[in-house]
Scaffold this motif. Structure first.
Motif, mmCIF file in Angstrom:
data_model
loop_
_atom_site.group_PDB
_atom_site.id
_atom_site.type_symbol
_atom_site.label_atom_id
_atom_site.label_comp_id
_atom_site.label_asym_id
_atom_site.label_seq_id
_atom_site.Cartn_x
_atom_site.Cartn_y
_atom_site.Cartn_z
ATOM 1 N N TRP A 91 -0.898 1.806 -4.910
ATOM 2 C CA TRP A 91 -0.095 0.616 -4.623
ATOM 3 C C TRP A 91 1.321 0.861 -5.131
ATOM 4 O O TRP A 91 1.515 1.572 -6.120
ATOM 5 C CB TRP A 91 -0.677 -0.602 -5.334
ATOM 6 N N ASP A 97 -10.631 -7.778 -6.911
ATOM 7 C CA ASP A 97 -11.602 -7.357 -5.890
ATOM 8 C C ASP A 97 -10.947 -6.495 -4.803
ATOM 9 O O ASP A 97 -11.075 -6.764 -3.611
ATOM 10 C CB ASP A 97 -12.280 -8.569 -5.251
ATOM 11 N N GLU A 98 -10.212 -5.485 -5.195
ATOM 12 C CA GLU A 98 -9.540 -4.529 -4.312
ATOM 13 C C GLU A 98 -8.365 -5.109 -3.525
ATOM 14 O O GLU A 98 -7.787 -4.426 -2.681
ATOM 15 C CB GLU A 98 -10.542 -3.858 -3.342
ATOM 16 N N ASP A 99 -8.014 -6.363 -3.778
ATOM 17 C CA ASP A 99 -6.822 -6.957 -3.179
ATOM 18 C C ASP A 99 -5.745 -7.056 -4.249
ATOM 19 O O ASP A 99 -6.049 -7.170 -5.439
ATOM 20 C CB ASP A 99 -7.112 -8.353 -2.626
ATOM 21 N N LEU A 100 -4.488 -7.058 -3.819
ATOM 22 C CA LEU A 100 -3.371 -7.133 -4.747
ATOM 23 C C LEU A 100 -2.779 -8.530 -4.711
ATOM 24 O O LEU A 100 -2.359 -9.012 -3.657
ATOM 25 C CB LEU A 100 -2.310 -6.088 -4.379
ATOM 26 N N ALA A 147 0.829 -1.208 0.000
ATOM 27 C CA ALA A 147 0.000 0.000 0.000
ATOM 28 C C ALA A 147 0.862 1.256 0.000
ATOM 29 O O ALA A 147 1.919 1.306 0.632
ATOM 30 C CB ALA A 147 -0.927 0.012 1.210
ATOM 31 N N ASN A 160 -6.193 -3.968 -14.816
ATOM 32 C CA ASN A 160 -5.958 -4.482 -13.460
ATOM 33 C C ASN A 160 -4.630 -5.213 -13.289
ATOM 34 O O ASN A 160 -4.453 -5.972 -12.340
ATOM 35 C CB ASN A 160 -7.112 -5.374 -12.989
ATOM 36 N N LEU A 187 -4.798 -6.633 -9.546
ATOM 37 C CA LEU A 187 -5.870 -6.227 -8.636
ATOM 38 C C LEU A 187 -7.050 -7.173 -8.810
ATOM 39 O O LEU A 187 -7.587 -7.310 -9.916
ATOM 40 C CB LEU A 187 -6.314 -4.795 -8.931
ATOM 41 N N LYS A 206 -4.012 7.687 4.603
ATOM 42 C CA LYS A 206 -4.988 6.994 3.771
ATOM 43 C C LYS A 206 -4.239 6.373 2.598
ATOM 44 O O LYS A 206 -3.257 6.914 2.119
ATOM 45 C CB LYS A 206 -6.038 7.972 3.251
ATOM 46 N N GLN A 207 -4.752 5.258 2.127
ATOM 47 C CA GLN A 207 -4.128 4.616 0.977
ATOM 48 C C GLN A 207 -4.532 5.346 -0.288
ATOM 49 O O GLN A 207 -5.720 5.542 -0.563
ATOM 50 C CB GLN A 207 -4.532 3.140 0.890
#
Length: 189
Positions: free
Chosen positions: A155, A181-184, A143, A168, A179, A151-152
């Protein structure tokens, strides 16, 4: 026997373990019970401990105190004058040594100059904390965090560069990033 360098003005207490090729510069103090890995560098006016564990390849810039309760994994960068806390509600007239909160800095993360890390958080692998930011909650791996409170805003890759995504997906010389679903999702090369 370990081969490390400590400047003549530095203090290294008894019961300390320091790895090979570590350098401890002017006016720094390593307190009893602390363990420091190999190839670390501590700038001028640093304090470590007591009872702190620091991994290999860690860079601690000038004017940093790494308090009891902080654990630093390998290859972490701590920018000049960044600050750790170890108690949530300090008072000069109340002893709260039994209330120290654990703070964990995961492999490869970087903390910018003058940032503050409030105790009890975990900063994920390779995360990048901008200068002056205040970290008061856990930070995901990779992050990019800025502001007060932080705040993020994006990435970063293992390289420390901001990732630019197309469909993505992003890439740097160390890994590919996706990316989902908002996860890396990270696949090292």
């Amino acid at each position: 026997m370990s081969q490390f360098f400590a400047h003549e003005s530095a203090y290294v207490d008894d019961n300390v373990t320091i790895g090979d090729d570590t350098k401890i510069w002017h006016f720094s103090h390593i307190l009893s019970g602390s363990t420091i890995g190999e190839r670390c560098s501590f700038g001028q006016n640093c304090v470590v401990g007591p009872n702190v564990t620091i991994g290999n390849g860690v860079k601690v810039q000038n004017n940093i105190s790494v308090y009891e309760g902080v654990e630093v994994e390998d290859d972490v960068f701590l920018g000049p004058s960044m600050v750790f806390t170890n108690v949530i509600n300090p008072r000069a007239f109340i002893v709260r040594r039994d209330e120290f909160k654990k703070t964990l800095l995961k492999k490869g993360c970087s903390i910018g100059a003058n940032a503050t890390v409030v105790c009890g958080v975990t900063i994920g692998e390779y995360a990048l904390i901008g200068s002056g930011a205040v970290i008061n909650r856990d930070v995901p791996a990779y992050a990019l965090m800025v502001g007060v409170p932080a705040k993020q805003i994006g990435w970063v890759g293992i390289s420390g560069n901001t990732l630019v995504f197309r469909d993505n997906k992003a890439e740097d010389e160390f890994a590919t990033y996706e990316l989902v679903d908002e996860d890396l999702k990270v696949t090292e090369k």
